[in-house]
Write an enzyme that holds these catalytic residues in place. Structure first.
Site, PDB file in Angstrom:
ATOM      1  N   GLU A   1      13.084  14.867 -15.924  1.00 58.60           N
ATOM      2  CA  GLU A   1      13.010  14.248 -17.308  1.00 58.60           C
ATOM      3  C   GLU A   1      12.664  15.173 -18.027  1.00 58.60           C
ATOM      4  OE1 GLU A   1      11.288  10.495 -17.245  1.00 58.60           O
ATOM      5  OE2 GLU A   1      10.931  10.068 -19.066  1.00 58.60           O
TER       6      GLU A   1
ATOM      7  N   LYS B   1      17.808  13.159 -17.333  1.00 60.99           N
ATOM      8  CA  LYS B   1      16.935  11.987 -17.340  1.00 60.99           C
ATOM      9  C   LYS B   1      16.426  13.011 -19.067  1.00 60.99           C
ATOM     10  CE  LYS B   1      13.139   8.227 -18.263  1.00 60.99           C
ATOM     11  NZ  LYS B   1      13.161   7.032 -17.496  1.00 60.99           N
TER      12      LYS B   1
HETATM   13  P1  13P Z   1      11.075   4.614 -22.407  1.00 65.58           P
HETATM   14  O1  13P Z   1      12.574   4.663 -22.581  1.00 65.58           O
HETATM   15  O2  13P Z   1      10.187   4.033 -22.475  1.00 65.58           O
HETATM   16  O3  13P Z   1      11.174   6.149 -23.524  1.00 65.58           O
HETATM   17  O4  13P Z   1      10.462   5.774 -20.456  1.00 65.58           O
HETATM   18  C1  13P Z   1      11.228   5.781 -20.188  1.00 65.58           C
HETATM   19  C2  13P Z   1      11.197   6.630 -19.254  1.00 65.58           C
HETATM   20  O5  13P Z   1      10.589   6.405 -18.163  1.00 65.58           O
HETATM   21  C3  13P Z   1       9.451   7.561 -19.453  1.00 65.58           C
HETATM   22  O6  13P Z   1       8.930   8.017 -18.342  1.00 65.58           O
END
Ligand code: 13P
Length: 337
Positions: free
Chosen positions: A180, A222
């Protein structure tokens, strides 16, 4: 089954059509902030009760393939008499338990307003324990801030390097990594600036993943969507967000990554769904990977606000969560009307 095949199977299960991931891995300080907004004190028990509401929602397994948990939550149980451990409850519904394994962000020394994510120390040991506790996928969030003269190349490389080392460690442990790299939507920057930065970040992230021999078929990306910053005076419309996000991903995400599961990043629940829906509607015939959601706030916001810490609001909160998950499930087919 070989370790590689197991990783591939878990990853493709998580991103299969019609399903997405519920991010419920808020750290205790983040939970405190979220609960404060509804006037609820964050404690071991209130966090347990709230997560119980989310995970016991009847039929959530129709739309959700995996849930990301926080360390404390992975060790908690349902609040009914049976006290079923959450990983066991999720498994019984066919939902894969996941775990946030990073230790949050700290300032990147020598680089003003830039951050790096901590958590590589002791990660092998934590992963082995999490596997024992039932986690089969993990998440590590890197944060890139757009501002005057930032992000620096150093910040992008530091974060991409940690993501790659984390991903490689996960795969060694039989755990699918969610990679991510979040380009934040805070600030006033334009959608074009978000696009340029995200491209740069993705390019370097995949370069590092390659360098550390990460099996792309056994991971999930992500990313943020390509959107205007929250305080940008010109807000790009849904069509433009969909077009630019898809083009950016197509150019920078290798075809053997099985799925891309977006974060919501502060978008409203409605917009996060509309954007995902538009991309799948317009481009699904030309997509090498599945495009789905791994939302935290965009899925939970309504349910949290309905709950307000009151037992009698449980059912109504669950219904709002189910509605959001269902709409996003439809959006993975591009068929949300
Ligand atoms: P949000 O969808 O609130 O951005 O959170 C996703 C997430 O896992 C952030 O690390």
């Amino acid at each position: 089954m070989s370790n590689k095949n197991q990783l591939k199977q878990i990853a493709s299960n998580l991103v299969r059509k019609g399903k997405g991931i519920l991010a419920a891995d808020e750290s205790n300080p983040t939970c405190q902030k979220r609960f404060a907004s509804i006037g609820v004190e964050s404690s071991f028990d209130s966090r347990n009760e709230y997560r119980d509401i989310l995970f016991t929602s009847d039929g959530i397994e129709d739309f959700i393939s995996g849930v990301i948990l926080f360390d404390e939550t992975l060790r908690q149980n349902t609040t009914c008499d049976k006290k079923i451990p959450f990983p066991e409850l999720l498994n019984s519904k066919g939902i894969i338990p996941g775990i946030k394994v990073d230790k949050g962000t700290g300032s990147l020394e020598g680089f003003l307003n830039e951050k790096a994510t901590d958590g590589l120390d002791g990660l092998d040991e934590r992963l082995a324990e999490y596997y024992e506790l039932g986690a089969r996928f993990a998440k590590w969030r890197a944060v890139i801030t757009i501002g005057n003269d930032i992000p620096s190349k150093s910040c992008i490389y530091a974060n991409a390097h940690s993501l790659a080392r984390y991903a490689s460690k996960c795969q060694q442990a039989g755990i699918v990594p969610i990679v991510e790299p979040e380009v934040l939507m805070d600030g006033k920057h334009t959608i074009e600036r978000c696009n340029i930065t995200t491209k740069k970040v993705l390019k370097i992230v995949f370069e590092q993943l390659h360098m550390y021999n990460v099996l792309l078929e056994g991971m999930i990306l992500k990313p943020n969507m390509i959107i205007s910053a929250i305080d940008c005076p010109i807000q790009a419309n849904v069509e433009k967000v969909a077009d630019m996000t898809y083009a950016c991903l197509k150019e920078n995400v290798p075809e053997n990554v099985p799925g891309i599961a977006f974060l919501s990043g502060g978008q409203s629940g409605d917009l996060a769904t509309l954007h995902l829906n538009k991309m799948n509607k317009k481009y699904s015939n030309d997509m090498p990977w599945n495009l789905t959601f791994s939302y935290g706030r965009a899925l939970q916001h309504d349910a949290l606000n309905m709950w307000k810490g009151e037992k009698e609001n449980r059912k109504a909160a669950q219904e709002l969560l189910l509605l959001r998950t269902k709409n996003n499930s439809l959006a993975t087919f591009g068929s949300k009307s």
